[in-house]
Design a protein around this motif. Structure first.
Motif, PDB file in Angstrom:
ATOM      1  N   LEU A 237      60.712  99.150   5.475  1.00 46.15           N
ATOM      2  CA  LEU A 237      60.506 100.210   4.417  1.00 46.15           C
ATOM      3  C   LEU A 237      59.336 100.432   4.014  1.00 46.15           C
ATOM      4  CD1 LEU A 237      62.152 101.349   1.956  1.00 46.15           C
ATOM      5  CD2 LEU A 237      61.923  98.968   0.596  1.00 46.15           C
ATOM      6  N   GLY A 238      58.369  99.654   4.019  1.00 41.75           N
ATOM      7  CA  GLY A 238      56.975 100.297   4.039  1.00 41.75           C
ATOM      8  C   GLY A 238      56.474 101.202   4.940  1.00 41.75           C
ATOM      9  N   LEU A 239      56.818 101.161   6.049  1.00 44.73           N
ATOM     10  CA  LEU A 239      56.419 102.096   7.142  1.00 44.73           C
ATOM     11  C   LEU A 239      57.205 103.334   6.906  1.00 44.73           C
ATOM     12  CD1 LEU A 239      56.426  99.898  10.319  1.00 44.73           C
ATOM     13  CD2 LEU A 239      54.654 100.824   9.315  1.00 44.73           C
ATOM     14  N   LEU A 240      58.439 103.300   6.399  1.00 44.09           N
ATOM     15  CA  LEU A 240      59.333 104.471   6.093  1.00 44.09           C
ATOM     16  C   LEU A 240      58.577 105.387   5.101  1.00 44.09           C
ATOM     17  CD1 LEU A 240      61.559 106.359   6.379  1.00 44.09           C
ATOM     18  CD2 LEU A 240      62.849 104.828   4.937  1.00 44.09           C
ATOM     19  N   LEU A 315      70.795  93.016   6.441  1.00 43.77           N
ATOM     20  CA  LEU A 315      69.392  93.222   6.693  1.00 43.77           C
ATOM     21  C   LEU A 315      69.240  93.777   8.156  1.00 43.77           C
ATOM     22  CD1 LEU A 315      68.247  89.675   5.341  1.00 43.77           C
ATOM     23  CD2 LEU A 315      67.678  91.874   4.561  1.00 43.77           C
ATOM     24  N   LEU A 316      69.887  93.630   8.976  1.00 47.36           N
ATOM     25  CA  LEU A 316      69.949  94.036  10.303  1.00 47.36           C
ATOM     26  C   LEU A 316      69.959  95.864  10.077  1.00 47.36           C
ATOM     27  CD1 LEU A 316      71.314  91.519  12.759  1.00 47.36           C
ATOM     28  CD2 LEU A 316      69.083  91.684  12.128  1.00 47.36           C
ATOM     29  N   LEU A 317      71.189  96.024   9.480  1.00 48.63           N
ATOM     30  CA  LEU A 317      71.474  97.595   9.325  1.00 48.63           C
ATOM     31  C   LEU A 317      70.264  98.077   8.477  1.00 48.63           C
ATOM     32  CD1 LEU A 317      74.983  97.385   8.703  1.00 48.63           C
ATOM     33  CD2 LEU A 317      74.023  98.186  10.718  1.00 48.63           C
ATOM     34  N   MET A 318      69.664  97.435   7.385  1.00 47.05           N
ATOM     35  CA  MET A 318      68.354  98.204   6.923  1.00 47.05           C
ATOM     36  C   MET A 318      67.352  98.191   7.726  1.00 47.05           C
ATOM     37  SD  MET A 318      69.271  96.627   2.913  1.00 47.05           S
ATOM     38  CE  MET A 318      70.679  96.804   1.772  1.00 47.05           C
ATOM     39  N   THR A 319      67.072  97.188   8.309  1.00 44.34           N
ATOM     40  CA  THR A 319      66.061  97.358   9.244  1.00 44.34           C
ATOM     41  C   THR A 319      65.908  98.392  10.303  1.00 44.34           C
ATOM     42  OG1 THR A 319      65.608  95.009   8.772  1.00 44.34           O
ATOM     43  CG2 THR A 319      64.502  95.996  10.675  1.00 44.34           C
ATOM     44  N   ALA A 320      67.048  98.567  10.824  1.00 45.45           N
ATOM     45  CA  ALA A 320      67.385  99.557  11.927  1.00 45.45           C
ATOM     46  C   ALA A 320      66.988 100.916  11.324  1.00 45.45           C
ATOM     47  CB  ALA A 320      68.608  99.197  12.752  1.00 45.45           C
ATOM     48  N   THR A 321      67.780 101.098   9.900  1.00 44.04           N
ATOM     49  CA  THR A 321      67.549 102.294   9.539  1.00 44.04           C
ATOM     50  C   THR A 321      66.372 102.656   9.140  1.00 44.04           C
ATOM     51  OG1 THR A 321      69.919 102.092   8.721  1.00 44.04           O
ATOM     52  CG2 THR A 321      68.350 103.790   7.587  1.00 44.04           C
ATOM     53  N   PHE A 322      65.597 101.790   8.563  1.00 46.43           N
ATOM     54  CA  PHE A 322      64.273 102.128   7.775  1.00 46.43           C
ATOM     55  C   PHE A 322      63.214 102.312   9.137  1.00 46.43           C
ATOM     56  CE2 PHE A 322      65.179  99.268   4.144  1.00 46.43           C
ATOM     57  CZ  PHE A 322      65.670 100.132   3.559  1.00 46.43           C
ATOM     58  N   LEU A 323      63.421 101.635  10.152  1.00 50.07           N
ATOM     59  CA  LEU A 323      62.440 101.708  11.436  1.00 50.07           C
ATOM     60  C   LEU A 323      62.758 102.664  12.095  1.00 50.07           C
ATOM     61  CD1 LEU A 323      60.054 100.196  12.517  1.00 50.07           C
ATOM     62  CD2 LEU A 323      61.754  98.870  13.920  1.00 50.07           C
ATOM     63  N   SER A 325      64.378 105.705  11.072  1.00 49.35           N
ATOM     64  CA  SER A 325      63.881 107.061  10.245  1.00 49.35           C
ATOM     65  C   SER A 325      62.390 106.941  10.335  1.00 49.35           C
ATOM     66  CB  SER A 325      64.573 106.565   8.909  1.00 49.35           C
ATOM     67  OG  SER A 325      65.824 106.571   8.994  1.00 49.35           O
ATOM     68  N   GLY A 326      61.564 105.982   9.922  1.00 47.03           N
ATOM     69  CA  GLY A 326      60.253 105.870  10.087  1.00 47.03           C
ATOM     70  C   GLY A 326      59.502 106.434  11.281  1.00 47.03           C
ATOM     71  N   SER A 327      59.926 106.088  12.427  1.00 50.85           N
ATOM     72  CA  SER A 327      59.688 106.484  13.811  1.00 50.85           C
ATOM     73  C   SER A 327      59.950 108.083  14.021  1.00 50.85           C
ATOM     74  CB  SER A 327      59.968 105.680  14.961  1.00 50.85           C
ATOM     75  OG  SER A 327      61.569 105.622  14.936  1.00 50.85           O
ATOM     76  N   LEU A 328      60.930 108.439  13.558  1.00 50.52           N
ATOM     77  CA  LEU A 328      61.461 109.971  13.517  1.00 50.52           C
ATOM     78  C   LEU A 328      60.225 110.870  12.527  1.00 50.52           C
ATOM     79  CD1 LEU A 328      65.140 109.698  13.886  1.00 50.52           C
ATOM     80  CD2 LEU A 328      63.470 109.859  15.654  1.00 50.52           C
ATOM     81  N   LEU A 329      60.108 110.166  11.443  1.00 49.77           N
ATOM     82  CA  LEU A 329      59.560 110.941  10.516  1.00 49.77           C
ATOM     83  C   LEU A 329      57.939 110.897  10.612  1.00 49.77           C
ATOM     84  CD1 LEU A 329      61.781 110.225   7.213  1.00 49.77           C
ATOM     85  CD2 LEU A 329      61.702 112.481   8.611  1.00 49.77           C
ATOM     86  N   PHE A 330      57.486 109.965  11.442  1.00 52.56           N
ATOM     87  CA  PHE A 330      56.003 109.578  11.269  1.00 52.56           C
ATOM     88  C   PHE A 330      55.165 110.753  11.904  1.00 52.56           C
ATOM     89  CE2 PHE A 330      52.396 107.951  13.681  1.00 52.56           C
ATOM     90  CZ  PHE A 330      51.912 107.024  12.835  1.00 52.56           C
ATOM     91  N   ARG A 331      54.084 110.956  11.350  1.00 54.16           N
ATOM     92  CA  ARG A 331      53.169 112.030  11.704  1.00 54.16           C
ATOM     93  C   ARG A 331      51.815 111.522  11.654  1.00 54.16           C
ATOM     94  NH1 ARG A 331      53.474 116.386   7.241  1.00 54.16           N
ATOM     95  NH2 ARG A 331      52.588 114.844   5.886  1.00 54.16           N
TER      96      ARG A 331
END
Length: 337
Positions: A237-240, A315-323, A325-331
């Protein structure tokens, strides 16, 4: 690929341990909270007697003399097994079936003895059944919340600010020129913070348990697994949150927006049992809620991982979603001005 990942992982660990202020805060803050709660709640501060009622109180005659007494809270239970467990853990002082004139009392509970005398003073016809059980202190209940809150702040701010600082100082820009991919960089950040937090949290829990002798019924291995899953979810979540921003002020605001509702709605300091339904529904979308509920179920009720599988799946679903999404949005770098 593995060498690049390992290089970032080692560098991030060195950076953390060189920051003595951050390391000291992560060690001292939760210990101070545990010690403080141990002294604050060491006395018996109960002002009400809690009496469980079987079956539901709406199906019970309200003309019983005990019902007319003040300063007594009556709690309804549909399932006897749940009610007995509450009585065994001193969460209620007495369990009464008014319709069948039977009551259960925990012989190790001082409050249960007084509640029993109040019941017998109003009627002598009740059949007595005694059980044994160790009391769960507020300290035992709140420890997962204290450690969970410490993990939350460390994961969100420790990861979020680092990413933004890297981007602002052009560290990410230089890394972008290397073969390192966003998913490799983010995974290394997750693993670095995960190793640090699990080591610190395990040491703190072990040390405090040695001093205060926590009430633990479940497996410590299961407890560790839940803490592991919860920590990964919070780091993700912090990475996102920090995936695109280069403003420390904006990121700090976003991290506060994420952390304060989690601290208030996840059951860190108090149970959400009895709160409005929409609050409980909202809490189910927060990773800290699932980590704390699963941890308390294992620690205080002796639940297995299978019995808390719904929290694990969440927790697993949230982790997968956050990670993801974060990698796709990462700049890698901020927008050109």
């Amino acid at each position: 690929m593995f060498k690049r990942f390992l290089a970032v992982l080692i560098a991030r660990n060195y950076e953390f341990f060189r920051d003595r202020a951050a390391l000291g805060w992560n060690l001292i803050f939760p210990v101070l909270l545990v010690v403080g709660f141990a002294f604050i709640f060491s006395g018996d501060g109960k002002t009400l007697y809690k009496i469980g009622v079987l079956p539901d109180i709406s199906q019970t005659s309200n003309d019983h003399k005990l019902m007319a007494l003040k300063h007594i809270e009556f709690v309804s239970y549909d399932e006897k097994l749940i009610a007995m467990n509450k009585l065994r853990q001193h969460k209620i002082d007495l369990l009464v079936d008014f319709n069948n004139e039977i009551y259960w009392v925990n012989q190790s509970s001082n409050s249960g003895y007084i509640a029993e005398q109040l019941l017998l003073a109003s009627s002598f016809n009740y059949q007595r059944k005694a059980i044994e059980g160790k009391e769960i202190r507020y300290l035992d209940w709140v420890v997962p919340g204290i450690l969970g809150m410490n993990m939350m702040f460390s994961c969100l701010f420790g990861v979020g600010y680092v990413i933004v600082r890297y981007r602002k100082n052009s560290v990410l820009k230089r890394l972008h020129a290397t073969p390192l991919r966003p998913i490799e960089f983010l995974t290394a950040q997750v693993c670095s913070r995960l190793l640090i937090m699990m080591a610190l949290s395990t040491g703190i829990f072990t040390g405090c348990n040695w001093i205060f002798d926590f009430y633990i019924l479940g497996s410590l291995i299961d407890l560790f697994i839940i803490a592991l899953l919860g920590t990964v979810s919070l780091i993700s979540l912090g990475l996102l949150i920090a995936a695109r921003s280069e403003s420390e002020e904006f990121t700090g605001g976003m991290l506060n927006v994420a952390s304060w509702p989690m601290m208030m709605l996840s059951g860190v300091w108090f149970s959400l049992e009895g709160s409005p339904e929409f609050i409980q529904t909202l809490a189910n979308f927060i990773p800290l809620t699932h980590m704390l509920e699963a941890a308390r179920a294992i620690m205080l009720d002796g639940a297995s991982l299978w019995q808390v599988k719904s929290h694990i799946v969440a927790l697993l679903l949230m982790t997968a979603t956050f990670l993801i999404s974060g990698s796709l949005l990462f700049r890698w770098q901020g927008q050109a001005r």
